[in-house]
Design an enzyme around this catalytic site. Structure first.
Site, PDB file in Angstrom:
ATOM      1  N   ASP A   3       0.821  -1.212   0.000  1.00 16.19           N
ATOM      2  CA  ASP A   3       0.000   0.000   0.000  1.00 16.19           C
ATOM      3  C   ASP A   3       0.854   1.262   0.000  1.00 16.19           C
ATOM      4  O   ASP A   3       0.604   2.212  -0.739  1.00 16.19           O
ATOM      5  CB  ASP A   3      -0.926   0.022   1.225  1.00 16.19           C
TER       6      ASP A   3
ATOM      7  N   TYR B  71      -6.033 -10.618   9.989  1.00 12.51           N
ATOM      8  CA  TYR B  71      -4.866 -10.323   9.155  1.00 12.51           C
ATOM      9  C   TYR B  71      -3.597 -10.816   9.844  1.00 12.51           C
ATOM     10  O   TYR B  71      -2.780 -11.532   9.264  1.00 12.51           O
ATOM     11  CB  TYR B  71      -4.795  -8.810   8.918  1.00 12.51           C
TER      12      TYR B  71
HETATM   13 MG    MG Z   1      -5.030   0.434   5.548  1.00 16.77          MG
END
Ligand code: MG
Ligand code: ADP
Length: 386
Positions: A172, A221
């Site tokens: 990201d 996660y």
């Molecule tokens: Mg995020």
């Protein structure tokens, strides 16, 4: 979404702080394929969005950073001269970046900042990385420091890992810093080498926000990361040179997988097959073979749903509805999972009708009005010229 322009942000800043700021932006992203592979040293294919987080900034004489979020209508101040610890709120992303910048040797100036994002937060479009990268870029610029995009991406990831406490991979932050207009980026998350993959104008990237975000996302996660580490520990006993799941091939997993507990085998199978799919999808996209690209995106979704167990009924429904719409080559969940968005590869000629076909049926079945938009890949973090 906040219906504000960067120009509005400038005026809001001037009204509040009584001086003129400079403006920076960093984009969110959509990942075309390669999910949960970044923290396994694998391959990903994200594109930066043309939707971004904007930061207006002006330096102060002291070492205080004072930040207002337009989206949350909230403020905080932090003194960089004092020790800081996480407060488990949005300020952690900002303070975390400032602290990591200082740890890496930059002496920052105190700053007044106003942040405003046109990304919906927590929807899997990486508003968090966009906040980190835009703030990092702004703080470095105010300090008069040169900007190295790779260093900035790593610093933002460390801030999220260590100060926010989310063990995300590099994808990201990397794409938010390095996005290339009109292209997705094939990123090797081990070497951090990236190659632009142009998106043919014959196709469009359609993003559908399911408007759900299940609370499981963060904790699950970190559990998936642990499962992958377990798989590596076991597989490295019988396959030479395995440091990460990146180092395991599909045939090797077929041969050696029997020694893994069932759940661990499923997690490993997703990652190992997904890495292969990313490379195949890049070859297919570059050859203009959208049918094959779409097939691989569909297979990615099935693998995330059945082997990695990170989908949810709303994502499955959105994917199913999207696949039946005209001109759709393939559709999958994108981002960490348990809600958020799907991504579909759609023939350009059919893209305009897509939302009207998928949206109402999704709304009828779930009672939720989805947000559906076509995304043109945009540029990475940088100054805003008004
Ligand atoms: Mg995020
Ligand atoms: P995603 O990255 O998919 O949007 P995350 O949960 O990782 O989801 O990040 C969202 C969080 O980032 C928000 O809950 C908030 O704490 C922070 N954030 C992002 N953008 C802003 C903003 N403009 N103002 C304040 N906080 C923000």
């Amino acid at each position: 979404m906040t219906p504000l322009s960067p120009n509005d942000l400038l005026h809001l800043f001037e009204r509040r702080f009584g001086r003129q700021p400079i403006l920076f932006r960093a984009p969110g992203r959509v990942n075309l394929i390669g999910e949960h592979t970044d923290y396994n040293d694998g391959f990903v294919l994200p594109a930066a969005l043309d939707l971004a987080t904007y930061v207006a900034v002006a330096p102060r004489e002291d070492r205080v950073i004072q930040v207002h979020s337009v989206n949350l209508n909230a403020d905080f101040t932090a003194d960089l001269g004092q020790p800081q610890s996480p407060v488990h709120g949005w300020s952690d992303y900002v303070v975390g970046v400032a602290l990591e910048l200082e740890k890496s040797g930059h002496r920052l100036k105190g700053s007044d900042m106003m942040v405003m994002s046109v990304l919906s937060m927590g929807s899997g479009l990486s508003a968090s990385a966009a906040l980190e990268a835009s703030v990092g870029y702004a703080l470095l610029s105010v300090a008069g420091a040169p900007i190295n995009r790779l260093d900035l991406a790593k610093i933002c990831q460390r801030a999220e890992n260590e100060f926010v406490g989310m063990r995300c991979g590099i994808m990201d932050q990397f794409i938010s810093c390095h996005g290339v207009e009109g292209c997705a980026l094939l990123l090797d998350c081990r070497s951090l080498e990236a190659r632009p993959v142009p998106i043919d104008p014959k196709v469009r990237i359609l993003v559908c926000n399911t408007m759900v975000h299940h609370q499981l996302a963060g904790s699950e996660y970190n559990l998936r990361r642990r499962d992958c580490e377990t798989a590596v520990a076991l597989l490295s006993q019988t396959i030479d040179g395995v440091r990460a799941l990146r180092d395991v091939s599909v045939p090797e997993l077929e041969t050696h997988g029997a020694r893994l507990p069932q759940t661990i085998l499923k997690r490993a199978r997703h990652v190992v097959t997904e890495n292969k799919r990313v490379l195949e999808a890049v070859a297919a996209l570059e050859a203009g073979d959208f049918i094959e690209t779409g097939r691989l995106m569909n297979a990615s979704h099935e693998s995330l749903r059945d082997d990695y167990n990170v989908s949810c009924p709303e994502l499955d429904l959105m994917v199913e509805l999207s696949r039946t719409a005209p001109g759709v080559y393939g559709s999958r969940m994108t981002g960490g999972g348990f809600g958020g968005c799907t991504v579909s590869l759609v023939d350009a000629a059919a893209a305009e009708g897509f939302a009207d076909i998928v949206g109402p049926t999704y709304e009828k079945e779930t009672g939720l009005k989805p947000m559906i938009f076509s995304c043109y890949p945009g540029r990475g973090a940088g100054p805003v010229v008004l």
